[in-house]
Design a protein around this motif. Structure first.
Motif, PDB file in Angstrom:
ATOM      1  N   ASP A  83      23.108   8.772  45.153  1.00 47.01           N
ATOM      2  CA  ASP A  83      23.616  10.124  45.285  1.00 47.01           C
ATOM      3  C   ASP A  83      23.052  10.980  44.164  1.00 47.01           C
ATOM      4  O   ASP A  83      21.838  11.097  44.040  1.00 47.01           O
ATOM      5  N   VAL A  84      23.892  11.562  43.294  1.00 46.07           N
ATOM      6  CA  VAL A  84      23.413  12.429  42.206  1.00 46.07           C
ATOM      7  C   VAL A  84      23.225  11.670  40.900  1.00 46.07           C
ATOM      8  O   VAL A  84      22.885  12.260  39.877  1.00 46.07           O
ATOM      9  N   LEU A  85      23.418  10.357  40.923  1.00 44.76           N
ATOM     10  CA  LEU A  85      23.295   9.551  39.712  1.00 44.76           C
ATOM     11  C   LEU A  85      21.971   8.792  39.698  1.00 44.76           C
ATOM     12  O   LEU A  85      21.518   8.280  40.725  1.00 44.76           O
ATOM     13  N   ARG A  86      21.356   8.707  38.533  1.00 43.32           N
ATOM     14  CA  ARG A  86      20.132   7.919  38.354  1.00 43.32           C
ATOM     15  C   ARG A  86      20.385   6.911  37.236  1.00 43.32           C
ATOM     16  O   ARG A  86      20.837   7.261  36.155  1.00 43.32           O
ATOM     17  N   PHE A  87      20.072   5.652  37.524  1.00 43.93           N
ATOM     18  CA  PHE A  87      20.212   4.563  36.565  1.00 43.93           C
ATOM     19  C   PHE A  87      18.811   4.086  36.216  1.00 43.93           C
ATOM     20  O   PHE A  87      18.052   3.693  37.100  1.00 43.93           O
ATOM     21  N   THR A  88      18.464   4.130  34.926  1.00 47.51           N
ATOM     22  CA  THR A  88      17.120   3.798  34.471  1.00 47.51           C
ATOM     23  C   THR A  88      17.189   2.664  33.465  1.00 47.51           C
ATOM     24  O   THR A  88      17.999   2.682  32.545  1.00 47.51           O
ATOM     25  N   LYS A  89      16.303   1.659  33.623  1.00 43.75           N
ATOM     26  CA  LYS A  89      16.243   0.518  32.707  1.00 43.75           C
ATOM     27  C   LYS A  89      14.801   0.294  32.310  1.00 43.75           C
ATOM     28  O   LYS A  89      13.934   0.114  33.143  1.00 43.75           O
ATOM     29  N   ASP A  90      14.550   0.343  31.014  1.00 45.16           N
ATOM     30  CA  ASP A  90      13.238   0.008  30.458  1.00 45.16           C
ATOM     31  C   ASP A  90      13.313  -1.468  30.072  1.00 45.16           C
ATOM     32  O   ASP A  90      14.214  -1.863  29.332  1.00 45.16           O
ATOM     33  N   VAL A  91      12.386  -2.278  30.557  1.00 46.24           N
ATOM     34  CA  VAL A  91      12.454  -3.718  30.296  1.00 46.24           C
ATOM     35  C   VAL A  91      12.354  -4.050  28.813  1.00 46.24           C
ATOM     36  O   VAL A  91      12.759  -5.120  28.389  1.00 46.24           O
ATOM     37  N   ASP A  92      11.821  -3.133  28.005  1.00 46.27           N
ATOM     38  CA  ASP A  92      11.694  -3.378  26.571  1.00 46.27           C
ATOM     39  C   ASP A  92      12.957  -3.002  25.787  1.00 46.27           C
ATOM     40  O   ASP A  92      13.044  -3.283  24.599  1.00 46.27           O
ATOM     41  N   LEU A  93      13.917  -2.360  26.440  1.00 44.28           N
ATOM     42  CA  LEU A  93      15.144  -1.921  25.767  1.00 44.28           C
ATOM     43  C   LEU A  93      16.353  -2.626  26.364  1.00 44.28           C
ATOM     44  O   LEU A  93      16.316  -3.105  27.488  1.00 44.28           O
ATOM     45  N   SER A  94      17.443  -2.662  25.615  1.00 44.83           N
ATOM     46  CA  SER A  94      18.628  -3.406  26.069  1.00 44.83           C
ATOM     47  C   SER A  94      19.722  -2.502  26.628  1.00 44.83           C
ATOM     48  O   SER A  94      20.867  -2.916  26.729  1.00 44.83           O
ATOM     49  N   CYS A  95      19.383  -1.283  27.019  1.00 47.51           N
ATOM     50  CA  CYS A  95      20.417  -0.409  27.570  1.00 47.51           C
ATOM     51  C   CYS A  95      19.965   0.191  28.900  1.00 47.51           C
ATOM     52  O   CYS A  95      18.773   0.257  29.199  1.00 47.51           O
ATOM     53  N   VAL A  96      20.948   0.600  29.673  1.00 47.51           N
ATOM     54  CA  VAL A  96      20.701   1.323  30.912  1.00 47.51           C
ATOM     55  C   VAL A  96      21.071   2.773  30.640  1.00 47.51           C
ATOM     56  O   VAL A  96      22.148   3.058  30.124  1.00 47.51           O
ATOM     57  N   GLU A  97      20.166   3.664  30.967  1.00 46.77           N
ATOM     58  CA  GLU A  97      20.444   5.093  30.798  1.00 46.77           C
ATOM     59  C   GLU A  97      20.938   5.645  32.125  1.00 46.77           C
ATOM     60  O   GLU A  97      20.327   5.418  33.168  1.00 46.77           O
TER      61      GLU A  97
END
Length: 82
Positions: A23-37
C-alpha cells in the motif's frame, strides 16, 4: 556547495538493497546493514518513518523474509479504521 579535496580514492563498493511496497508503506533492507527502514508515501514521495533493528534469528536476506517482517510490523503498528 562544493566539497574541496586534494585527492580522491576511486575505489567503489557495490551494495545490495531489497524493498517491498505494501500500500503506502515501503520496507527497505540493505544486506550490509542490520536494520529495516520503513517509509510512508506522501504525494508520490517516500518519507522516512522508522528504522527497526533486525539481528540474530530475525536476519532478513530475501524478499520473502522482508515481506514476512513487513506484515508482522503492519499488524503490530497499523490501526485500521472504517
Amino acid at each position: 556547495m562544493k566539497i574541496k579535496m586534494k585527492d580522491i580514492n576511486l575505489k567503489s563498493t557495490w551494495g545490495t538493497k531489497i524493498y517491498i511496497d505494501i500500500d503506502v508503506l515501503r520496507f527497505t533492507k540493505d544486506v550490509d546493514l542490520s536494520c529495516v527502514e520503513i517509509q510512508i508515501e506522501n504525494n508520490g514521495e517516500y518519507e522516512f518513518l522508522e528504522a527497526v533493528e533486525v539481528a540474530g534469528t530475525l536476519a532478513i536476506a530475501n524478499h520473502d523474509e522482508l515481506k514476512e517482517f513487513a506484515l508482522k510490523w503492519i499488524i503490530k503498528n497499523v490501526e485500521f479504521t472504517s
